[in-house]
Scaffold this motif. Structure first.
Motif, PDB file in Angstrom:
ATOM      1  N   VAL A 105       0.860  -1.183   0.000  1.00 31.38           N
ATOM      2  CA  VAL A 105       0.000   0.000   0.000  1.00 31.38           C
ATOM      3  C   VAL A 105       0.895   1.232   0.000  1.00 31.38           C
ATOM      4  O   VAL A 105       1.711   1.424   0.911  1.00 31.38           O
ATOM      5  CB  VAL A 105      -0.922   0.000   1.241  1.00 31.38           C
ATOM      6  CG1 VAL A 105      -1.759   1.279   1.271  1.00 31.38           C
ATOM      7  CG2 VAL A 105      -1.817  -1.222   1.236  1.00 31.38           C
ATOM      8  N   ALA A 106       0.762   2.065  -1.024  1.00 32.50           N
ATOM      9  CA  ALA A 106       1.615   3.241  -1.171  1.00 32.50           C
ATOM     10  C   ALA A 106       0.854   4.502  -0.771  1.00 32.50           C
ATOM     11  O   ALA A 106      -0.309   4.689  -1.163  1.00 32.50           O
ATOM     12  CB  ALA A 106       2.108   3.364  -2.607  1.00 32.50           C
ATOM     13  N   ARG A 107       1.501   5.314   0.046  1.00 32.66           N
ATOM     14  CA  ARG A 107       0.955   6.606   0.441  1.00 32.66           C
ATOM     15  C   ARG A 107       2.080   7.644   0.350  1.00 32.66           C
ATOM     16  O   ARG A 107       2.998   7.646   1.159  1.00 32.66           O
ATOM     17  CB  ARG A 107       0.404   6.566   1.863  1.00 32.66           C
ATOM     18  CG  ARG A 107      -0.849   5.728   2.032  1.00 32.66           C
ATOM     19  CD  ARG A 107      -2.044   6.386   1.337  1.00 32.66           C
ATOM     20  NE  ARG A 107      -3.269   5.647   1.599  1.00 32.66           N
ATOM     21  CZ  ARG A 107      -3.707   4.611   0.897  1.00 32.66           C
ATOM     22  NH1 ARG A 107      -2.970   4.199  -0.145  1.00 32.66           N
ATOM     23  NH2 ARG A 107      -4.832   4.011   1.183  1.00 32.66           N
ATOM     24  N   GLY A 108       2.010   8.494  -0.655  1.00 31.49           N
ATOM     25  CA  GLY A 108       3.062   9.478  -0.840  1.00 31.49           C
ATOM     26  C   GLY A 108       4.372   8.793  -1.172  1.00 31.49           C
ATOM     27  O   GLY A 108       4.439   7.892  -2.023  1.00 31.49           O
ATOM     28  N   PRO A 109       5.439   9.152  -0.466  1.00 28.48           N
ATOM     29  CA  PRO A 109       6.755   8.560  -0.766  1.00 28.48           C
ATOM     30  C   PRO A 109       7.004   7.216  -0.105  1.00 28.48           C
ATOM     31  O   PRO A 109       8.067   6.631  -0.299  1.00 28.48           O
ATOM     32  CB  PRO A 109       7.726   9.610  -0.220  1.00 28.48           C
ATOM     33  CG  PRO A 109       7.000  10.199   0.944  1.00 28.48           C
ATOM     34  CD  PRO A 109       5.541  10.234   0.542  1.00 28.48           C
ATOM     35  N   ALA A 110       6.061   6.722   0.702  1.00 27.62           N
ATOM     36  CA  ALA A 110       6.273   5.489   1.466  1.00 27.62           C
ATOM     37  C   ALA A 110       5.340   4.383   0.997  1.00 27.62           C
ATOM     38  O   ALA A 110       4.287   4.629   0.399  1.00 27.62           O
ATOM     39  CB  ALA A 110       6.083   5.745   2.958  1.00 27.62           C
ATOM     40  N   ALA A 111       5.746   3.155   1.270  1.00 20.76           N
ATOM     41  CA  ALA A 111       4.936   1.970   0.964  1.00 20.76           C
ATOM     42  C   ALA A 111       5.000   1.040   2.174  1.00 20.76           C
ATOM     43  O   ALA A 111       5.979   1.032   2.924  1.00 20.76           O
ATOM     44  CB  ALA A 111       5.443   1.262  -0.283  1.00 20.76           C
ATOM     45  N   ALA A 112       3.950   0.256   2.348  1.00 24.09           N
ATOM     46  CA  ALA A 112       3.893  -0.607   3.532  1.00 24.09           C
ATOM     47  C   ALA A 112       3.146  -1.896   3.217  1.00 24.09           C
ATOM     48  O   ALA A 112       2.268  -1.936   2.357  1.00 24.09           O
ATOM     49  CB  ALA A 112       3.214   0.116   4.699  1.00 24.09           C
ATOM     50  N   LEU A 113       3.540  -2.949   3.936  1.00 27.18           N
ATOM     51  CA  LEU A 113       2.841  -4.230   3.884  1.00 27.18           C
ATOM     52  C   LEU A 113       2.628  -4.698   5.322  1.00 27.18           C
ATOM     53  O   LEU A 113       3.510  -4.554   6.170  1.00 27.18           O
ATOM     54  CB  LEU A 113       3.651  -5.284   3.126  1.00 27.18           C
ATOM     55  CG  LEU A 113       3.896  -5.065   1.641  1.00 27.18           C
ATOM     56  CD1 LEU A 113       5.269  -4.448   1.439  1.00 27.18           C
ATOM     57  CD2 LEU A 113       3.787  -6.374   0.878  1.00 27.18           C
ATOM     58  N   ALA A 114       1.465  -5.280   5.590  1.00 29.89           N
ATOM     59  CA  ALA A 114       1.157  -5.772   6.932  1.00 29.89           C
ATOM     60  C   ALA A 114       1.385  -7.276   6.990  1.00 29.89           C
ATOM     61  O   ALA A 114       1.365  -7.977   5.966  1.00 29.89           O
ATOM     62  CB  ALA A 114      -0.284  -5.449   7.309  1.00 29.89           C
ATOM     63  N   GLY A 115       1.615  -7.760   8.205  1.00 23.49           N
ATOM     64  CA  GLY A 115       1.822  -9.194   8.373  1.00 23.49           C
ATOM     65  C   GLY A 115       1.941  -9.560   9.837  1.00 23.49           C
ATOM     66  O   GLY A 115       1.592  -8.787  10.732  1.00 23.49           O
ATOM     67  N   TRP A 116       2.463 -10.762  10.074  1.00 20.13           N
ATOM     68  CA  TRP A 116       2.637 -11.280  11.432  1.00 20.13           C
ATOM     69  C   TRP A 116       4.089 -11.690  11.632  1.00 20.13           C
ATOM     70  O   TRP A 116       4.726 -12.205  10.710  1.00 20.13           O
ATOM     71  CB  TRP A 116       1.738 -12.488  11.677  1.00 20.13           C
ATOM     72  CG  TRP A 116       0.268 -12.197  11.615  1.00 20.13           C
ATOM     73  CD1 TRP A 116      -0.550 -12.355  10.542  1.00 20.13           C
ATOM     74  CD2 TRP A 116      -0.545 -11.682  12.673  1.00 20.13           C
ATOM     75  NE1 TRP A 116      -1.827 -11.978  10.851  1.00 20.13           N
ATOM     76  CE2 TRP A 116      -1.864 -11.566  12.169  1.00 20.13           C
ATOM     77  CE3 TRP A 116      -0.298 -11.320  14.000  1.00 20.13           C
ATOM     78  CZ2 TRP A 116      -2.919 -11.096  12.939  1.00 20.13           C
ATOM     79  CZ3 TRP A 116      -1.352 -10.852  14.771  1.00 20.13           C
ATOM     80  CH2 TRP A 116      -2.645 -10.736  14.243  1.00 20.13           C
ATOM     81  N   CYS A 117       4.572 -11.490  12.854  1.00 18.13           N
ATOM     82  CA  CYS A 117       5.957 -11.841  13.174  1.00 18.13           C
ATOM     83  C   CYS A 117       6.017 -12.322  14.623  1.00 18.13           C
ATOM     84  O   CYS A 117       5.346 -11.754  15.495  1.00 18.13           O
ATOM     85  CB  CYS A 117       6.858 -10.612  12.990  1.00 18.13           C
ATOM     86  SG  CYS A 117       8.604 -10.906  13.355  1.00 18.13           S
ATOM     87  N   PRO A 118       6.792 -13.375  14.928  1.00 16.99           N
ATOM     88  CA  PRO A 118       6.963 -13.773  16.328  1.00 16.99           C
ATOM     89  C   PRO A 118       7.513 -12.616  17.153  1.00 16.99           C
ATOM     90  O   PRO A 118       8.408 -11.891  16.712  1.00 16.99           O
ATOM     91  CB  PRO A 118       7.969 -14.926  16.245  1.00 16.99           C
ATOM     92  CG  PRO A 118       7.802 -15.478  14.866  1.00 16.99           C
ATOM     93  CD  PRO A 118       7.501 -14.285  14.010  1.00 16.99           C
ATOM     94  N   VAL A 119       6.973 -12.450  18.355  1.00 15.63           N
ATOM     95  CA  VAL A 119       7.365 -11.330  19.210  1.00 15.63           C
ATOM     96  C   VAL A 119       8.871 -11.298  19.442  1.00 15.63           C
ATOM     97  O   VAL A 119       9.497 -10.233  19.416  1.00 15.63           O
ATOM     98  CB  VAL A 119       6.607 -11.417  20.556  1.00 15.63           C
ATOM     99  CG1 VAL A 119       7.177 -10.405  21.549  1.00 15.63           C
ATOM    100  CG2 VAL A 119       5.118 -11.177  20.344  1.00 15.63           C
ATOM    101  N   GLY A 120       9.468 -12.461  19.637  1.00 12.49           N
ATOM    102  CA  GLY A 120      10.893 -12.505  19.926  1.00 12.49           C
ATOM    103  C   GLY A 120      11.771 -12.073  18.767  1.00 12.49           C
ATOM    104  O   GLY A 120      12.945 -11.751  18.965  1.00 12.49           O
ATOM    105  N   ALA A 121      11.246 -12.071  17.545  1.00 12.53           N
ATOM    106  CA  ALA A 121      12.055 -11.707  16.387  1.00 12.53           C
ATOM    107  C   ALA A 121      11.897 -10.251  15.991  1.00 12.53           C
ATOM    108  O   ALA A 121      12.647  -9.761  15.142  1.00 12.53           O
ATOM    109  CB  ALA A 121      11.679 -12.603  15.199  1.00 12.53           C
TER     110      ALA A 121
END
Length: 485
Positions: A105-121
Motif C-alpha cells: 500500500v503506497a501513500r506518498g513517498p512510502a509503501a507498507a505491507l502488513a503481516g505477522w511476526c513472532p514477538v521474539g524476532a
C-alpha cells in the motif's frame, strides 16, 4: 541472517505481533530482501493482488525448467541476463518479490505491507530494516482475526511428536500446545497393544539406526527417532509386565499379568486407563474453551466444564454400581444431571430456541451421553489388540517348540518358523497398533481438546545469494520453533 525467538516454557503457541513493514518506495526492494532473508514474517497477500504477472515471472515461464528453490540478490539483477544464463532460482525469487511489491500500500513517498511476526524476532528484524531505511512497526491485532499458529519445538522430542498433532489439524492460536502430552499418550497406547519386550527392542534398535542416519534413504525421517524410541520403550515395558519376549518363550517372568490368562483384568485396566486420558482431555478442553471464548463457553460447552461434569458423574455412577455404594451412585447421578442441564442450556442458546431447537437440543444431549460411554469403552481396544499380539506370539512359539523336537530338520524348520512368524507378527501388529492408537488419539481425545482449527504460520523466506546457503523455509526458527504445516 538468523533470528531467534525467546525460549518459551509455556505450553502455548509462540506469541505473535501484528506488524507493518514500512519503507520509502526507493528502498522497498532492499527492505523486502531483508525480510525474505530473515524468514520470520508472514506478509498479507490480498486476494486481488497480481501473482506471477511481473517481468521476472514472465521471464521465468520462458525457461521451462523444473521448480528450483528461489533465491534473491542484494542488488536489482538484470532480468535479461538471468534469463540468458538460465538462472531460474534468481528469477523465481524476483517473481515472489514482485508480487509482494505489487501488494504494498503506497501513500506518498512510502509503501507498507502488513503481516505477522513472532514477538521474539521483532527487535532484531526492526533494527536490520532500519539499516536499510525501513521500519518494522508494531500494530494492534485486528478484531475477530486470530494470529497464525507457530508451535514451540525446543527439543528433539517435541519436533518428533509434532507431525502427530499437525496431521489432525492446526492448533488454534489461543489454545494450549498439546504436542508433548499427545505424543506421550500415543506411545503409551501403542506400547499397551504392542507389548512384547523382544519386538520393543527391535523398535529401539530401529530408533538408534534412524538417529545415526541409517539406512541413508531413511535419513529424511531421522527427526522421528525419539518417537520410534518412545514406542519401543513402552512396548518393551509392557512386554516385561506381560512376560512376553518374542512370545511366551519363558525368557521373562510375568510381572503383572498374562494377557491370555487374565483377559478381563486387562480389559478393565485398558478402560480405566482410557478414562484417565479422557479426563485429561476434558481438562485441556476446559482451558481451551476459556481461552477461545471466555468463562461462559468453558462452562456450557460439551467439551468444557459441563461435559466434564457429565463424564465424571457417569464414572461415579458406574463406580457406585460396581462397588455397591448407593451414596456414590446418587452423587454421580446428580453431578451428571447438573452437567446435562448446563450442556443443554448451551446447546439451546446455539439452536435459537423454538420447537426445532428443543428437538435439536434433545438429540444432541442424547449424543453427548452416548459418545461418553462409547468413547470410554472404545479404549478396550488397547487390551483387545494386546491380546491379539499375545495370541500371535503364542501360536508362533507353539509351532516352534512343536517342530524343534523332530531332529535336525525340525530344528531348522523351527528356526525358520520362529523368524518368519515373528517378522509377520511384528509387521502386522505394528501397523494395527499404530493405526488404532492414532484413532483413539484423534476421535476420543482430540475431539475434546479442539473445538476449532487454527491457521499455520507461513513466513516468507527466500535466502539471498550473498548469504550462506540457507535451509528450507522457517529454518531461522528451527532450533526453538516449528511451523505447523
Amino acid at each position: 541472517m538468523t533470528y531467534w525467538t525467546d525460549s518459551l516454557t509455556r505450553a502455548a503457541p509462540v506469541r505473535m505481533q501484528r506488524v507493518a513493514v514500512v519503507a520509502p518506495r526507493g528502498a522497498l526492494r532492499d527492505v523486502l530482501v531483508r525480510v525474505a532473508d530473515a524468514g520470520c514474517v508472514e506478509l498479507d497477500r490480498p486476494d486481488d493482488s497480481p501473482h506471477g504477472t511481473g517481468p521476472a515471472a514472465r521471464a521465468l515461464q520462458t525457461l521451462r525448467t523444473e521448480a528450483v528453490p528461489p533465491l534473491l540478490s542484494r542488488t536489482p539483477p538484470d532480468l535479461t541476463a538471468l534469463q540468458a544464463d538460465g538462472r531460474a532460482d534468481l528469477l523465481a525469487g524476483e517473481a515472489q518479490l514482485e508480487a509482494h511489491r505489487a501488494a504494498a500500500v503506497a501513500r506518498g513517498p512510502a509503501a507498507a505491507l502488513a503481516g505477522w511476526c513472532p514477538v521474539g524476532a521483532v527487535p532484531r528484524l526492526g533494527a536490520d530494516l532500519a539499516d536499510a531505511g525501513g521500519a518494522l512497526v508494531p500494530l494492534r491485532a485486528p478484531r475477530g482475526i486470530d494470529p497464525p499458529t507457530l508451535l514451540t519445538a525446543t527439543s528433539a522430542v517435541r519436533r518428533s511428536f509434532g507431525p502427530l498433532v499437525r496431521t489432525y489439524g492446526t492448533v488454534p492460536y489461543t489454545d494450549i500446545d498439546p504436542t508433548l502430552p499427545a505424543g506421550i499418550a500415543y506411545v503409551v497406547m501403542f506400547g499397551m497393544m504392542f507389548g512384547d519386550a523382544g519386538h520393543g527392542a527391535l523398535l529401539l534398535l530401529g530408533a538408534l539406526l534412524l538417529r545415526l542416519g541409517r539406512p541413508r534413504r531413511l535419513a529424511p525421517l531421522r527427526r522421528l527417532w525419539p518417537f520410534v524410541a518412545g514406542a519401543g520403550l513402552t512396548s518393551t515395558l509392557a512386554g516385561v509386565a506381560y512376560g512376553e519376549f518374542f512370545g511366551p518363550t519363558g525368557v521373562l517372568p510375568v510381572l503383572w499379568l498374562n494377557p491370555l490368562e487374565e483377559p478381563v483384568r486387562l480389559l478393565a485396566s485398558a478402560v480405566g486407563f482410557g478414562a484417565i486420558l479422557l479426563a485429561l482431555a476434558y481438562a485441556a478442553g476446559i482451558v481451551n474453551r476459556w481461552r477461545e471464548s471466555g468463562p461462559g463457553r468453558a462452562l456450557y460447552a460439551a467439551s468444557g466444564i459441563a461435559g466434564a461434569a457429565v463424564f465424571l458423574g457417569l464414572a461415579l455412577v458406574a463406580g457406585g454400581v460396581l462397588l455397591r455404594l448407593p451414596a456414590l451412585t446418587w452423587s454421580g447421578a446428580a453431578l451428571a444431571g447438573t452437567g446435562l442441564v448446563l450442556v443443554g442450556a448451551g446447546l439451546s442458546a446455539e439452536s435459537g430456541g423454538g420447537a426445532s431447537g428443543v428437538l435439536q437440543t434433545g438429540i444432541q444431549l442424547f449424543d453427548v451421553v452416548v459418545r461418553i460411554g462409547s468413547n470410554t469403552v472404545s479404549f478396550a481396544r488397547l487390551a483387545a489388540f494386546g491380546l491379539t499380539h499375545a495370541a500371535l506370539g503364542a501360536i508362533v512359539w507353539q509351532a516352534t517348540t512343536g517342530l524343534a523336537g523332530r531332529g535336525a530338520a525340525g530344528v531348522a524348520a523351527a528356526l525358520l518358523v520362529f523368524l518368519l512368524g515373528n517378522a509377520l507378527a511384528f509387521a502386522l501388529e505394528a501397523l494395527v497398533a499404530g493405526i488404532q492408537a492414532l484413532r483413539l488419539e484423534f476421535y476420543e481425545l482430540f475431539s475434546r481438546v479442539f473445538d476449532a482449527e487454527g491457521r499455520p504460520f507461513r513466513p516468507w523466506h527466500v535466502p539471498t545469494q550473498s548469504a550462506e546457503p540457507s535451509e528450507p523455509p522457517y529454518a531461522p526458527l528451527r532450533h526453538v520453533t516449528e511451523v505447523t504445516t
